[in-house]
Write a protein that holds these residues in place. Sequence first.
Motif, mmCIF file in Angstrom:
data_model
loop_
_atom_site.group_PDB
_atom_site.id
_atom_site.type_symbol
_atom_site.label_atom_id
_atom_site.label_comp_id
_atom_site.label_asym_id
_atom_site.label_seq_id
_atom_site.Cartn_x
_atom_site.Cartn_y
_atom_site.Cartn_z
ATOM 1 N N HIS A 1 0.820 -1.209 0.000
ATOM 2 C CA HIS A 1 0.000 0.000 0.000
ATOM 3 C C HIS A 1 0.859 1.267 0.000
ATOM 4 O O HIS A 1 0.502 2.263 -0.618
ATOM 5 C CB HIS A 1 -0.938 0.017 1.216
ATOM 6 C CG HIS A 1 -1.962 -1.080 1.218
ATOM 7 N ND1 HIS A 1 -1.626 -2.402 1.374
ATOM 8 C CD2 HIS A 1 -3.310 -1.058 1.071
ATOM 9 C CE1 HIS A 1 -2.724 -3.142 1.334
ATOM 10 N NE2 HIS A 1 -3.758 -2.356 1.155
ATOM 11 N N LEU B 1 1.909 2.103 -3.422
ATOM 12 C CA LEU B 1 0.780 2.654 -4.193
ATOM 13 C C LEU B 1 0.556 4.122 -3.839
ATOM 14 O O LEU B 1 0.237 4.942 -4.695
ATOM 15 C CB LEU B 1 -0.494 1.851 -3.897
ATOM 16 C CG LEU B 1 -0.482 0.388 -4.344
ATOM 17 C CD1 LEU B 1 -1.761 -0.302 -3.880
ATOM 18 C CD2 LEU B 1 -0.335 0.273 -5.854
ATOM 19 N N TYR B 2 0.718 4.446 -2.562
ATOM 20 C CA TYR B 2 0.581 5.839 -2.100
ATOM 21 C C TYR B 2 1.559 6.744 -2.862
ATOM 22 O O TYR B 2 1.176 7.795 -3.374
ATOM 23 C CB TYR B 2 0.806 5.873 -0.587
ATOM 24 C CG TYR B 2 1.395 7.137 -0.005
ATOM 25 C CD1 TYR B 2 0.675 8.329 0.034
ATOM 26 C CD2 TYR B 2 2.686 7.133 0.522
ATOM 27 C CE1 TYR B 2 1.224 9.479 0.572
ATOM 28 C CE2 TYR B 2 3.245 8.274 1.076
ATOM 29 C CZ TYR B 2 2.527 9.449 1.096
ATOM 30 O OH TYR B 2 3.076 10.589 1.623
ATOM 31 N N ASP C 1 0.743 7.055 -6.493
ATOM 32 C CA ASP C 1 -0.469 7.869 -6.618
ATOM 33 C C ASP C 1 -0.160 9.366 -6.469
ATOM 34 O O ASP C 1 -0.451 10.163 -7.362
ATOM 35 C CB ASP C 1 -1.464 7.394 -5.534
ATOM 36 C CG ASP C 1 -2.860 7.947 -5.747
ATOM 37 O OD1 ASP C 1 -3.056 8.708 -6.713
ATOM 38 O OD2 ASP C 1 -3.750 7.632 -4.936
ATOM 39 N N ALA D 1 -8.343 -2.280 0.360
ATOM 40 C CA ALA D 1 -7.835 -0.926 0.188
ATOM 41 C C ALA D 1 -8.969 0.026 -0.154
ATOM 42 O O ALA D 1 -9.958 -0.365 -0.763
ATOM 43 C CB ALA D 1 -6.787 -0.894 -0.928
ATOM 44 N N HIS E 1 -5.489 3.973 -2.308
ATOM 45 C CA HIS E 1 -4.247 3.260 -2.010
ATOM 46 C C HIS E 1 -4.137 2.927 -0.515
ATOM 47 O O HIS E 1 -3.165 2.321 -0.091
ATOM 48 C CB HIS E 1 -3.032 4.098 -2.443
ATOM 49 C CG HIS E 1 -3.006 5.466 -1.823
ATOM 50 N ND1 HIS E 1 -3.165 6.611 -2.548
ATOM 51 C CD2 HIS E 1 -2.862 5.855 -0.537
ATOM 52 C CE1 HIS E 1 -3.114 7.656 -1.743
ATOM 53 N NE2 HIS E 1 -2.937 7.228 -0.515
ATOM 54 N N ALA E 2 -5.112 3.336 0.286
ATOM 55 C CA ALA E 2 -4.935 3.284 1.742
ATOM 56 C C ALA E 2 -5.558 2.051 2.387
ATOM 57 O O ALA E 2 -6.456 1.422 1.834
ATOM 58 C CB ALA E 2 -5.532 4.545 2.364
ATOM 59 N N LEU E 3 -5.061 1.728 3.576
ATOM 60 C CA LEU E 3 -5.604 0.615 4.354
ATOM 61 C C LEU E 3 -6.957 0.993 4.953
ATOM 62 O O LEU E 3 -7.158 2.134 5.359
ATOM 63 C CB LEU E 3 -4.663 0.275 5.519
ATOM 64 C CG LEU E 3 -3.368 -0.468 5.213
ATOM 65 C CD1 LEU E 3 -2.552 -0.596 6.496
ATOM 66 C CD2 LEU E 3 -3.659 -1.835 4.631
#
Lengths: 459, 243
Positions: free
Chosen positions: A408, A411-412, A415, B22, B25-27
């Motif tokens: 993740h 991806l952050y 993004d 998700a 993009h976040a948890l």
Amino acid sequence: MSWSHTIHGITYKFETLRELLAKATPERSGDQLAGIAATSRVERVAAQRALADLPLRHFLTEAVIPYESDEVTRLILDRHNPKAFAPIASLTVGEFREYLLSPEADLTAIAPGITPEMAAAVSKLMRVQDLVTVAARCRVVTRFRNTIGLPHRFSTRLQPNHPTDDPAGIAASIVDGLLYGSGDAVIGINPASDSPASVRALLELIEAIRLRYDAPVQSCVLAHITTQLRALEQGAPVDLLFQSIAGTEAANASFGVNLALLREALHAGRSLHRGSIGDNVLYFETGQGSALSANAHHGVDQQTCEARSYAVAREFAPLLVNTVVGFIGPEYLYNGKQILRAGLEDHFCGKMLGLPMGCDICYTNHAEADSDDMDALLTLLAAAGCTYIMGVPGSDDIMLAYQSTSFHDALYIRDILGKRPAPEFEAWLERTGIVDALGRLNPARALPGGMPALLEANT
Amino acid sequence: MPVQDRWSQLRRFTPARIALGAIGHALPTPQVLDLQQAHAEAKDALYTPLEDASIQAELALLGIASLTLESAAPDRDTYLKRPDLGRILATPHPELPSTDIALVIADGLSPLAVNRHAIPLLNAMLPLLPTAISPVVLVKQGRVAIADEIGFLLKARLSAILIGERPGLSSPDSLGVYITYSPRPGRTDAERNCISNIRHDGLSYESAARRIAYLIREALHRQLTGVHLKDESETLAIPSTSN
């Protein structure tokens, strides 16, 4: 030779280059543990001012560890390229900082003329934004089955570790990572068991997945290099050969390696001709504090020792190099602030020396750091053009017991900063429908043709 | 709404935090709070005291003599900042008897791991060992290398130290074992063999005991430990009784 600097009538003396560098280093628990750190903030600035006036040329005449007694020093000086050094030969360390920050500096051309000590020295005079600015202008590209380090790219090592090397457990984490777009730098497992049979079994596991999905990735099992070489001799499908390295001969000896062994590994890896578009076959990890922890630092500060390990790395044209910045613990990097600065220094020095530098942005539970500190370092490193980071499921490495970055997290960065994976891997992600044409995850994504055989029978 | 991952059934193959889902993009929020809780548990494991009295009592029930020593690090905070102090004894040269294998139990970075797993692991190990291990030495605020000094003082041919490993998010209680041939101060990590991740969801007591016994036998036979001694216990023909 000795140096001194006077501030408000108090003169601070520095007897050796080693002492000058150590006293000029921003605060670090490891240098305090070694008893070589500045004893006051003003003494540190005095050392930084004296260091700023030091001609870069001096680094070619005074070694921090004697030439006669250390093969890393010999490597650094024997490989120094005077032609590449020429444009900066007349500069002091302070002027070198300004040269690096000027937009017209050709950082690629001077890299072979920079010694690790020069890079370490100038980094000690830099603020965080300087470390980010200069590193972001460096360009280092390497290849095996895909291309790592191109502009606006950000890669990840998929790290699917399992506490007992359970094949299905590892395969499940690999699937998870691939479906989150991770793994273009390498699929690299830290094994629980350091045996040739287990290295081979794990490499064959990754190989089966790679071939089944036709994924442009490379594999690695991060056992000791002698174990990997034995697995290679026994016919294991070895892509990258891994080793932890350090910046002094004695510290490398504590890891059970030397330059001759690494050279043997380079030749053994290349002899297999498994890279489809390049022959960068080595993967190194480093980290501030390793020389001190092996009692092999010779009074040299931990950041300078770390930079010296990059001279070892660049000798062997690696595909990947990363500092494992917060792994070593609070006695070397005490808290989030020290880890953050160290990560940026390491990335800067690695890039200055021409390495494909990534970072294992991480912390342990006995350091004074948490996930907020890691988010800050991650964002800064990405701004600095960091080549790759780790991808660990949920940031929790259940084998090595530390926290790194997650799928993740990558991806952050992709993004918010508009970065993309290695082009060959990006094309594969699109082809398989894992991401759409804009690089966004497809909610209905799946691996083409179903799960790996190892998991399929059970799902 | 968080997106559920379609491969969440794979979670049964691994304790790793896979298929977390998700939002962008976040948890998702529960997963963020799971991580916060795990971090809190790991920090707490680090500061749990070693239960040396109860471990010594259990050793006595097994008929094994033991004693508790202290490293030169007087407390946890000093221990964290000064690992050098955790590698030496508070009192140099205590009077100790001789033994063939020096068995040391130290709190390390997870006293919780030692409190939970040291005795069950010893129960699995003892029948497989070739020789005497008494007395067992417990150490408070100890690091791996303190077994070098203790092994040397015990005039042992080999040392094995059971020690709490750095607590992880999923493993606040993981035990490690380091084996060193001819222990004496100044040994390096390249001269040791390590078995790690001994805990309920990691390496079982029985598997760990088998590997430890294999390494000890080979080390005594070949008179070395470290990078030149590979753990090949899995590849050797171990007589099986199960089929």
